[in-house]
Design an enzyme around this catalytic site. Structure first.
Site, mmCIF file in Angstrom:
data_model
loop_
_atom_site.group_PDB
_atom_site.id
_atom_site.type_symbol
_atom_site.label_atom_id
_atom_site.label_comp_id
_atom_site.label_asym_id
_atom_site.label_seq_id
_atom_site.Cartn_x
_atom_site.Cartn_y
_atom_site.Cartn_z
ATOM 1 N N LYS A 9 0.673 -1.039 0.171
ATOM 2 C CA LYS A 9 -0.012 0.071 -0.052
ATOM 3 C C LYS A 9 0.981 1.272 -0.127
ATOM 4 C CE LYS A 9 -3.810 -2.118 2.485
ATOM 5 N NZ LYS A 9 -4.715 -2.103 3.680
ATOM 6 N N TYR A 49 -12.272 -2.596 -3.311
ATOM 7 C CA TYR A 49 -12.896 -2.862 -1.913
ATOM 8 C C TYR A 49 -14.336 -2.945 -1.986
ATOM 9 C CZ TYR A 49 -8.255 -1.971 0.154
ATOM 10 O OH TYR A 49 -6.921 -2.396 0.555
ATOM 11 N N ASN A 112 -1.602 -0.467 7.271
ATOM 12 C CA ASN A 112 -0.913 -1.558 7.627
ATOM 13 C C ASN A 112 -0.161 -2.175 6.640
ATOM 14 O OD1 ASN A 112 -3.139 -2.558 5.926
ATOM 15 N ND2 ASN A 112 -4.227 -3.649 7.537
ATOM 16 N N HIS A 115 -1.680 -5.256 1.439
ATOM 17 C CA HIS A 115 -3.046 -5.894 1.129
ATOM 18 C C HIS A 115 -2.712 -7.335 0.713
ATOM 19 C CE1 HIS A 115 -7.291 -7.058 -0.455
ATOM 20 N NE2 HIS A 115 -6.392 -7.336 -1.466
ATOM 21 N N GLU A 126 -9.333 -10.200 -7.869
ATOM 22 C CA GLU A 126 -8.518 -8.944 -7.788
ATOM 23 C C GLU A 126 -7.306 -9.227 -8.810
ATOM 24 O OE1 GLU A 126 -7.383 -9.495 -3.498
ATOM 25 O OE2 GLU A 126 -9.498 -8.615 -2.954
HETATM 26 N N1 UDP Z 1 -9.592 -1.105 7.789
HETATM 27 C C1 UDP Z 1 -9.828 -0.169 8.399
HETATM 28 N N2 UDP Z 1 -10.445 -0.078 9.457
HETATM 29 C C2 UDP Z 1 -11.102 -0.989 10.076
HETATM 30 C C3 UDP Z 1 -11.139 -2.258 9.216
HETATM 31 C C4 UDP Z 1 -10.167 -2.325 7.960
HETATM 32 O O1 UDP Z 1 -9.185 1.045 8.116
HETATM 33 O O2 UDP Z 1 -11.770 -1.016 11.009
HETATM 34 C C5 UDP Z 1 -8.708 -1.181 6.435
HETATM 35 C C6 UDP Z 1 -7.475 -1.836 6.761
HETATM 36 O O3 UDP Z 1 -6.267 -1.157 6.159
HETATM 37 C C7 UDP Z 1 -7.665 -3.177 5.925
HETATM 38 C C8 UDP Z 1 -8.659 -2.837 4.881
HETATM 39 O O4 UDP Z 1 -9.445 -1.964 5.177
HETATM 40 O O5 UDP Z 1 -6.492 -3.676 5.685
HETATM 41 C C9 UDP Z 1 -9.405 -4.080 4.362
HETATM 42 O O6 UDP Z 1 -10.201 -4.596 5.591
HETATM 43 P P1 UDP Z 1 -10.212 -5.990 5.582
HETATM 44 O O7 UDP Z 1 -11.092 -6.464 6.715
HETATM 45 O O8 UDP Z 1 -10.335 -6.962 4.210
HETATM 46 O O9 UDP Z 1 -8.623 -6.460 6.162
HETATM 47 P P2 UDP Z 1 -7.552 -7.410 5.469
HETATM 48 O O10 UDP Z 1 -8.093 -8.351 4.183
HETATM 49 O O11 UDP Z 1 -6.613 -6.158 4.527
HETATM 50 O O12 UDP Z 1 -6.448 -7.752 6.531
HETATM 51 MG MG MG Z 2 -9.635 -8.151 2.976
#
Ligand code: UDP
Ligand code: MG
Length: 151
Positions: A9, A49, A112, A115, A126
Protein backbone atom coordinates in the site's frame (compact mmCIF):
# COMPACT_ATOMS: atom_id res chain seq x y z
CA UNK A 1 -0.75 -24.13 -7.96
CA UNK A 2 -2.84 -21.36 -6.39
CA UNK A 3 -2.46 -17.65 -6.97
CA UNK A 4 -3.02 -14.67 -4.72
CA UNK A 5 -3.03 -10.91 -5.15
CA UNK A 6 -0.75 -8.88 -2.85
CA UNK A 7 -0.20 -5.12 -2.87
CA UNK A 8 2.24 -2.93 -0.99
CA UNK A 9 0.00 0.00 0.00
CA UNK A 10 1.07 3.67 -0.30
CA UNK A 11 2.41 3.71 3.27
CA UNK A 12 4.57 0.65 2.60
CA UNK A 13 5.91 2.20 -0.61
CA UNK A 14 6.48 5.56 1.09
CA UNK A 15 8.37 3.95 3.96
CA UNK A 16 10.66 1.97 1.70
CA UNK A 17 9.25 -1.44 2.59
CA UNK A 18 8.71 -2.80 -0.93
CA UNK A 19 11.89 -4.90 -0.80
CA UNK A 20 11.02 -6.19 2.66
CA UNK A 21 7.57 -7.37 1.52
CA UNK A 22 8.90 -9.00 -1.66
CA UNK A 23 11.87 -10.54 0.17
CA UNK A 24 9.76 -12.18 2.83
CA UNK A 25 7.26 -13.67 0.38
CA UNK A 26 10.10 -14.81 -1.86
CA UNK A 27 12.08 -16.42 0.97
CA UNK A 28 8.94 -18.12 2.24
CA UNK A 29 8.83 -20.05 -1.04
CA UNK A 30 6.16 -18.31 -3.11
CA UNK A 31 6.79 -17.66 -6.79
CA UNK A 32 6.44 -14.08 -8.08
CA UNK A 33 4.44 -14.12 -11.33
CA UNK A 34 3.37 -10.49 -11.78
CA UNK A 35 4.57 -7.10 -10.55
CA UNK A 36 3.84 -3.45 -11.26
CA UNK A 37 4.03 -0.08 -9.60
CA UNK A 38 0.93 2.01 -10.24
CA UNK A 39 -1.51 4.63 -9.00
CA UNK A 40 -4.95 3.29 -8.08
CA UNK A 41 -7.86 5.32 -9.48
CA UNK A 42 -10.92 5.96 -7.35
CA UNK A 43 -12.91 3.69 -9.62
CA UNK A 44 -10.45 0.79 -9.26
CA UNK A 45 -10.28 1.36 -5.49
CA UNK A 46 -14.07 1.16 -5.28
CA UNK A 47 -14.18 -2.09 -7.25
CA UNK A 48 -11.28 -3.61 -5.32
CA UNK A 49 -12.85 -2.80 -1.94
CA UNK A 50 -16.45 -3.45 -3.13
CA UNK A 51 -17.20 -5.72 -0.12
CA UNK A 52 -16.44 -2.82 2.25
CA UNK A 53 -18.60 -0.20 0.49
CA UNK A 54 -21.09 0.08 3.37
CA UNK A 55 -18.47 0.10 6.14
CA UNK A 56 -17.75 3.33 8.04
CA UNK A 57 -14.05 3.18 7.08
CA UNK A 58 -14.71 2.85 3.32
CA UNK A 59 -14.20 6.54 2.47
CA UNK A 60 -10.92 6.71 4.34
CA UNK A 61 -9.77 3.42 2.84
CA UNK A 62 -10.34 4.65 -0.73
CA UNK A 63 -8.63 7.98 0.05
CA UNK A 64 -5.67 6.12 1.50
CA UNK A 65 -5.17 3.55 -1.26
CA UNK A 66 -5.37 6.31 -3.91
CA UNK A 67 -3.03 8.67 -2.02
CA UNK A 68 0.22 7.38 -3.53
CA UNK A 69 1.68 4.62 -5.66
CA UNK A 70 1.19 0.97 -4.77
CA UNK A 71 3.13 -2.10 -5.88
CA UNK A 72 0.68 -4.71 -7.16
CA UNK A 73 1.80 -8.34 -7.31
CA UNK A 74 0.63 -11.84 -8.05
CA UNK A 75 2.24 -14.70 -6.13
CA UNK A 76 1.85 -18.39 -6.88
CA UNK A 77 2.31 -21.51 -4.78
CA UNK A 78 0.53 -24.26 -2.91
CA UNK A 79 -2.10 -22.61 -0.69
CA UNK A 80 -0.75 -19.20 -1.78
CA UNK A 81 -3.70 -17.21 -0.37
CA UNK A 82 -3.36 -18.48 3.20
CA UNK A 83 0.45 -18.51 3.11
CA UNK A 84 0.59 -14.83 2.06
CA UNK A 85 -1.97 -13.83 4.72
CA UNK A 86 0.13 -15.55 7.39
CA UNK A 87 3.28 -13.71 6.28
CA UNK A 88 1.29 -10.42 6.42
CA UNK A 89 -0.22 -10.96 9.87
CA UNK A 90 -3.54 -9.83 11.37
CA UNK A 91 -5.35 -6.83 9.83
CA UNK A 92 -4.88 -4.78 13.01
CA UNK A 93 -1.14 -4.22 13.63
CA UNK A 94 -1.84 -4.12 17.38
CA UNK A 95 -2.89 -7.78 17.12
CA UNK A 96 -0.44 -8.91 14.45
CA UNK A 97 2.22 -11.31 15.74
CA UNK A 98 5.85 -10.28 15.71
CA UNK A 99 7.60 -11.83 12.74
CA UNK A 100 4.73 -10.84 10.44
CA UNK A 101 4.92 -7.80 8.15
CA UNK A 102 2.16 -5.95 9.99
CA UNK A 103 3.45 -7.09 13.38
CA UNK A 104 6.95 -5.84 12.64
CA UNK A 105 6.33 -2.69 10.59
CA UNK A 106 2.88 -1.18 11.22
CA UNK A 107 1.11 0.76 14.00
CA UNK A 108 -2.43 1.42 12.72
CA UNK A 109 -5.16 -0.61 11.04
CA UNK A 110 -5.66 2.11 8.42
CA UNK A 111 -1.93 2.10 7.59
CA UNK A 112 -1.09 -1.60 7.65
CA UNK A 113 1.32 -1.54 4.66
CA UNK A 114 0.03 -4.56 2.69
CA UNK A 115 -3.05 -6.05 1.13
CA UNK A 116 -3.59 -9.75 0.46
CA UNK A 117 -6.62 -11.54 -0.98
CA UNK A 118 -8.73 -13.24 1.71
CA UNK A 119 -9.73 -16.35 -0.29
CA UNK A 120 -9.34 -18.05 -3.68
CA UNK A 121 -12.38 -16.30 -5.20
CA UNK A 122 -11.24 -12.86 -4.04
CA UNK A 123 -7.79 -13.68 -5.40
CA UNK A 124 -9.15 -14.47 -8.85
CA UNK A 125 -11.30 -11.34 -8.88
CA UNK A 126 -8.49 -9.06 -7.68
CA UNK A 127 -5.88 -10.50 -10.07
CA UNK A 128 -8.34 -9.83 -12.93
CA UNK A 129 -8.85 -6.25 -11.72
CA UNK A 130 -5.15 -5.40 -11.63
CA UNK A 131 -3.47 -7.56 -14.32
CA UNK A 132 -4.01 -8.66 -17.89
CA UNK A 133 -3.29 -12.39 -18.43
CA UNK A 134 -0.21 -11.59 -20.57
CA UNK A 135 1.32 -9.64 -17.65
CA UNK A 136 1.63 -12.85 -15.61
CA UNK A 137 4.81 -14.69 -16.50
CA UNK A 138 5.69 -17.12 -13.74
CA UNK A 139 7.86 -20.16 -14.08
CA UNK A 140 8.84 -22.80 -11.51
CA UNK A 141 11.79 -22.08 -9.23
CA UNK A 142 14.43 -24.82 -9.38
CA UNK A 143 14.47 -25.11 -5.58
CA UNK A 144 10.77 -26.04 -5.56
CA UNK A 145 12.05 -29.60 -5.51
CA UNK A 146 12.94 -28.74 -1.88
CA UNK A 147 10.11 -26.31 -1.11
CA UNK A 148 7.55 -29.09 -1.78
CA UNK A 149 7.98 -32.68 -0.66
CA UNK A 150 6.37 -33.85 -3.87
CA UNK A 151 4.09 -36.43 -2.32
N1 UDP B 1 -9.57 -1.15 7.67
C1 UDP B 1 -9.68 0.01 8.41
N2 UDP B 1 -10.47 0.01 9.53
C2 UDP B 1 -11.12 -1.10 9.95
C3 UDP B 1 -11.00 -2.28 9.21
C4 UDP B 1 -10.22 -2.27 8.07
O1 UDP B 1 -9.09 1.04 8.06
O2 UDP B 1 -11.81 -1.04 10.97
C5 UDP B 1 -8.73 -1.17 6.47
C6 UDP B 1 -7.42 -1.92 6.70
O3 UDP B 1 -6.36 -1.16 6.12
C7 UDP B 1 -7.63 -3.22 5.97
C8 UDP B 1 -8.59 -2.83 4.85
O4 UDP B 1 -9.41 -1.83 5.43
O5 UDP B 1 -6.40 -3.76 5.48
C9 UDP B 1 -9.47 -3.95 4.35
O6 UDP B 1 -10.11 -4.56 5.44
P1 UDP B 1 -10.15 -6.14 5.59
O7 UDP B 1 -11.08 -6.48 6.68
O8 UDP B 1 -10.42 -6.73 4.24
O9 UDP B 1 -8.66 -6.51 6.07
P2 UDP B 1 -7.47 -7.25 5.30
O10 UDP B 1 -8.07 -8.27 4.39
O11 UDP B 1 -6.71 -6.17 4.57
O12 UDP B 1 -6.63 -7.86 6.38
MG1 MG C 1 -9.55 -8.08 2.94
Amino acid sequence: MDRTFVAVKPDGVGRGLVGEVIGRLERKGLRLVGLKMMRVSEELAGRHYEAHREKPFFGGLVRFITSGPIVAMVWEGQDAVAIARTVMGATDPAKAAPGTLRGDFAMQIAANIVHGSDGPEAAEREIDLFFRPDELVGQPRPEEEWIYAGN
